[in-house]
Write an enzyme that holds these catalytic residues in place. Structure first.
Site, PDB file in Angstrom:
ATOM      1  N   ARG A   1      36.862  33.777  53.538  1.00  0.00           N
ATOM      2  CA  ARG A   1      37.924  33.370  52.604  1.00  0.00           C
ATOM      3  C   ARG A   1      38.112  34.395  51.505  1.00  0.00           C
ATOM      4  O   ARG A   1      37.196  35.133  51.168  1.00  0.00           O
ATOM      5  CB  ARG A   1      37.630  31.992  52.014  1.00  0.00           C
TER       6      ARG A   1
ATOM      7  N   CYS B   1      38.830  30.985  29.339  1.00  0.00           N
ATOM      8  CA  CYS B   1      39.142  31.511  30.678  1.00  0.00           C
ATOM      9  C   CYS B   1      38.209  32.659  31.066  1.00  0.00           C
ATOM     10  O   CYS B   1      38.006  33.587  30.295  1.00  0.00           O
ATOM     11  CB  CYS B   1      40.586  32.002  30.705  1.00  0.00           C
TER      12      CYS B   1
ATOM     13  N   ARG C   1      38.905  34.781  33.249  1.00  0.00           N
ATOM     14  CA  ARG C   1      39.757  35.928  33.588  1.00  0.00           C
ATOM     15  C   ARG C   1      40.599  36.335  32.383  1.00  0.00           C
ATOM     16  O   ARG C   1      41.700  36.869  32.527  1.00  0.00           O
ATOM     17  CB  ARG C   1      40.655  35.536  34.761  1.00  0.00           C
TER      18      ARG C   1
ATOM     19  N   ASP D   1      31.202  30.609  32.933  1.00  0.00           N
ATOM     20  CA  ASP D   1      30.818  31.986  33.270  1.00  0.00           C
ATOM     21  C   ASP D   1      30.536  32.769  32.000  1.00  0.00           C
ATOM     22  O   ASP D   1      31.067  32.448  30.925  1.00  0.00           O
ATOM     23  CB  ASP D   1      31.949  32.658  34.056  1.00  0.00           C
TER      24      ASP D   1
ATOM     25  N   ARG E   1      34.844  38.141  48.742  1.00  0.00           N
ATOM     26  CA  ARG E   1      33.406  38.081  48.484  1.00  0.00           C
ATOM     27  C   ARG E   1      32.679  37.374  49.613  1.00  0.00           C
ATOM     28  O   ARG E   1      31.598  37.761  50.004  1.00  0.00           O
ATOM     29  CB  ARG E   1      33.166  37.331  47.162  1.00  0.00           C
ATOM     30  N   TYR E   2      33.269  36.301  50.113  1.00  0.00           N
ATOM     31  CA  TYR E   2      32.635  35.507  51.158  1.00  0.00           C
ATOM     32  C   TYR E   2      33.268  35.888  52.500  1.00  0.00           C
ATOM     33  O   TYR E   2      34.413  36.346  52.536  1.00  0.00           O
ATOM     34  CB  TYR E   2      32.883  34.020  50.896  1.00  0.00           C
TER      35      TYR E   2
ATOM     36  N   ASP F   1      28.309  30.299  38.907  1.00  0.00           N
ATOM     37  CA  ASP F   1      28.820  31.449  39.646  1.00  0.00           C
ATOM     38  C   ASP F   1      27.968  32.618  39.158  1.00  0.00           C
ATOM     39  O   ASP F   1      27.962  32.930  37.966  1.00  0.00           O
ATOM     40  CB  ASP F   1      30.315  31.664  39.342  1.00  0.00           C
TER      41      ASP F   1
ATOM     42  N   CYS G   1      43.990  29.366  28.241  1.00  0.00           N
ATOM     43  CA  CYS G   1      42.772  28.651  27.854  1.00  0.00           C
ATOM     44  C   CYS G   1      41.819  29.644  27.201  1.00  0.00           C
ATOM     45  O   CYS G   1      41.581  30.727  27.738  1.00  0.00           O
ATOM     46  CB  CYS G   1      42.120  28.047  29.092  1.00  0.00           C
TER      47      CYS G   1
ATOM     48  N   LYS H   1      28.881  31.487  44.244  1.00  0.00           N
ATOM     49  CA  LYS H   1      28.629  30.167  43.667  1.00  0.00           C
ATOM     50  C   LYS H   1      27.350  29.587  44.250  1.00  0.00           C
ATOM     51  O   LYS H   1      27.115  29.687  45.448  1.00  0.00           O
ATOM     52  CB  LYS H   1      29.801  29.243  43.991  1.00  0.00           C
TER      53      LYS H   1
ATOM     54  N   CYS I   1      50.250  31.708  32.740  1.00  0.00           N
ATOM     55  CA  CYS I   1      49.740  30.329  32.759  1.00  0.00           C
ATOM     56  C   CYS I   1      50.535  29.513  31.742  1.00  0.00           C
ATOM     57  O   CYS I   1      51.056  30.061  30.775  1.00  0.00           O
ATOM     58  CB  CYS I   1      48.265  30.284  32.378  1.00  0.00           C
TER      59      CYS I   1
HETATM   60  C1  LIG Z   1      35.338  30.484  44.103  1.00  0.00           C
HETATM   61  C2  LIG Z   1      35.735  31.535  45.017  1.00  0.00           C
HETATM   62  C3  LIG Z   1      36.144  31.233  46.319  1.00  0.00           C
HETATM   63  C4  LIG Z   1      36.194  29.823  46.852  1.00  0.00           C
HETATM   64  O1  LIG Z   1      34.909  29.254  46.899  1.00  0.00           O
HETATM   65  P1  LIG Z   1      34.681  27.802  47.518  1.00  0.00           P
HETATM   66  O2  LIG Z   1      33.237  27.504  47.226  1.00  0.00           O
HETATM   67  O3  LIG Z   1      34.961  27.908  48.980  1.00  0.00           O
HETATM   68  O4  LIG Z   1      35.622  26.862  46.846  1.00  0.00           O
HETATM   69  C5  LIG Z   1      36.487  32.273  47.138  1.00  0.00           C
HETATM   70  N1  LIG Z   1      36.433  33.557  46.710  1.00  0.00           N
HETATM   71  C6  LIG Z   1      36.022  33.869  45.477  1.00  0.00           C
HETATM   72  C7  LIG Z   1      35.962  35.297  45.095  1.00  0.00           C
HETATM   73  C8  LIG Z   1      35.668  32.870  44.581  1.00  0.00           C
HETATM   74  O5  LIG Z   1      35.286  33.191  43.342  1.00  0.00           O
HETATM   75  S1  SF4 Z   2      41.607  28.919  32.968  1.00  0.00           S
HETATM   76 FE1  SF4 Z   2      42.568  30.957  32.827  1.00  0.00          FE
HETATM   77  S2  SF4 Z   2      43.686  31.208  34.756  1.00  0.00           S
HETATM   78 FE2  SF4 Z   2      43.228  29.014  34.514  1.00  0.00          FE
HETATM   79  S3  SF4 Z   2      45.049  28.172  33.507  1.00  0.00           S
HETATM   80 FE3  SF4 Z   2      43.577  28.650  31.893  1.00  0.00          FE
HETATM   81  S4  SF4 Z   2      44.136  30.740  31.251  1.00  0.00           S
HETATM   82 FE4  SF4 Z   2      45.117  30.388  33.223  1.00  0.00          FE
END
Ligand SMILES: *Cc1c(COP(=O)(O)O)cnc(C)c1O
Ligand code: SF4
Length: 372
Positions: A105, A121, A123, A281, A101-102, A318, A118, A325, A114
């Site tokens: 990174r 979560c 995801r 989120d 996305r960025y 986010d 959670c 973010k 996991c």
């Molecule tokens: C959170 C995230 C990152 C890392 O973000 P930082 O602000 O650098 O910690 C990188 N890629 C994605 C897709 C993210 O959601």
């Molecule tokens: S927040 Fe989601 S990805 Fe993170 S430890 Fe919990 S279940 Fe796993």
């Protein structure tokens, strides 16, 4: 409330025994929780449950902060607000399991499991599903990172990367570290919080070979900071790994200024630097954890100045749909006129601060900006 069973008879490391003794079916939950087992069957067939005996042992009472994070609720299926993939991670995914996305990174999913699933979560559409990460997706992810020279920061996530075997982790880290353009590696993991027994001296020995390596862990409540968690974080810190925490603000768990302040202070005491405090989120099946945005800002204003600056995470949202973010700050600037700002300090008193507008200075800065 619960006592860890004696696992002296188990072969292999303690953490594997804890995983294998996890509760995964509602009918196996303690009777004192008075849950609706048939109702929760539906919930966990959609969103898996796993609570290992260590994390279960942190629950002091039904409905407390630890309970809310790990015990399923009927609300998960009833409340239809939110979307499956709130950050559009799959949409910004050049190869499965990797989000770019960025510019500099990537987020690289390397595990689907996991130590605890959670309930909040973001995801949860994916975690616990073996097809989320495969040998093939890991291979393709590494090839993608190799091909994109602008990537200087790789964030391993999942699922939890530290549930991989040491040798699998070693393999992935070796591949990523061998790429000259990758400057730093980060691991996002809840293991120090939800299964600290996984942080063995052997694991710390593997990780320390791949510096500069950062660990971003995830604690949400002071009750999670136990002697076991302190030992795990100490082992990682002693291996030269800087530790940060990405906390999520959750209704009924930590949406309280005193709890967050205590959490941040305790994190520093186990050598974990608060990094982010996230607004939850807008993920489907998690709406019962959402908090008003105002609350996060109030919590931040309540900490600033009243405790060490090291305690202060970035409070961030986010953006839905993958906007990225964005940090939010309480309003400190009350007013601005031509020459000065009117600023509110941490005690609520107003002070003036001059703007120093110097025309020549502005011009030279402007030129510099154009050169860049
Ligand atoms: C959170 C995230 C990152 C890392 O973000 P930082 O602000 O650098 O910690 C990188 N890629 C994605 C897709 C993210 O959601
Ligand atoms: S927040 Fe989601 S990805 Fe993170 S430890 Fe919990 S279940 Fe796993």
């Amino acid at each position: 409330m619960f006592v860890l069973k004696n696992m002296g008879h188990q072969k292999g490391p303690l953490w594997k025994g804890l995983i294998s003794q996890s509760i995964t079916r509602p009918q196996d939950l303690p009777e004192s929780f008075e849950i609706d087992a048939p109702g929760l069957e539906d919930v966990v067939s959609r969103y898996p449950m796993r609570i290992n005996p260590y994390y279960l042992s942190l629950i002091k009472a039904r409905g407390d902060a630890i309970y809310r994070q790990c015990i399923p609720e009927l609300d998960e299926l009833v409340d239809q607000r939110g979307v499956e993939d709130p950050l559009n991670e799959d949409g910004h995914s050049p190869v499965p399991g990797l989000t770019h996305r960025y510019p500099d990174r990537v987020l690289f999913l390397v595990s689907s499991r996991c130590p605890v699933y959670c309930r909040f979560c973001n995801r949860k559409r994916k975690v616990g599903n073996a097809s989320m990460v495969t040998e093939e997706s890991i291979r393709e992810g590494i090839l993608y990172i190799r091909s994109q020279k602008e990537i200087r920061d790789v964030l391993l996530s999942g699922g939890d990367p530290l549930l991989l075997e040491n040798k699998e982790l070693f393999h992935i880290l070796t591949e990523v570290r061998s790429l000259p353009h990758v400057e730093i590696i980060r691991i996002g993991t809840r293991v120090p919080c939800t299964l600290p027994q996984r942080v063995t001296p052997q694991l710390a020995g593997v990780l320390r070979k791949f510096h500069p390596l950062y660990i971003l862990t995830h604690f949400n409540h002071p009750d999670e900071i136990t002697p076991d968690a302190a030992l795990a974080c100490g082992r990682l810190a002693n291996a030269g790994i800087p530790l940060g925490s990405q906390t999520v603000l959750l209704k009924g768990v930590n949406d309280d200024p005193l709890i967050i302040k205590k959490l941040m202070q305790k994190l520093l005491s186990i050598r974990v630097r608060p990094y982010y405090l996230f607004q939850p989120d807008l993920a489907k099946a998690t709406a019962h954890f959402w908090t008003p945005l105002r609350k996060g800002l109030q919590i931040m204003a309540g900490m600033q100045g009243h405790t060490s600056g090291l305690c202060m995470p970035h409070f961030a949202i986010d953006l839905p749909g993958g906007g990225g973010k964005v940090p939010l700050l309480p309003e400190y600037v009350k007013d601005a006129d031509g020459d000065s700002l009117l600023i509110r300090n941490y005690l609520g008193r107003e002070h003036r601060y001059p703007l120093y507008s110097e025309p020549e200075l502005n011009e030279s800065w402007h030129k510099k900006g154009e050169e860049l």
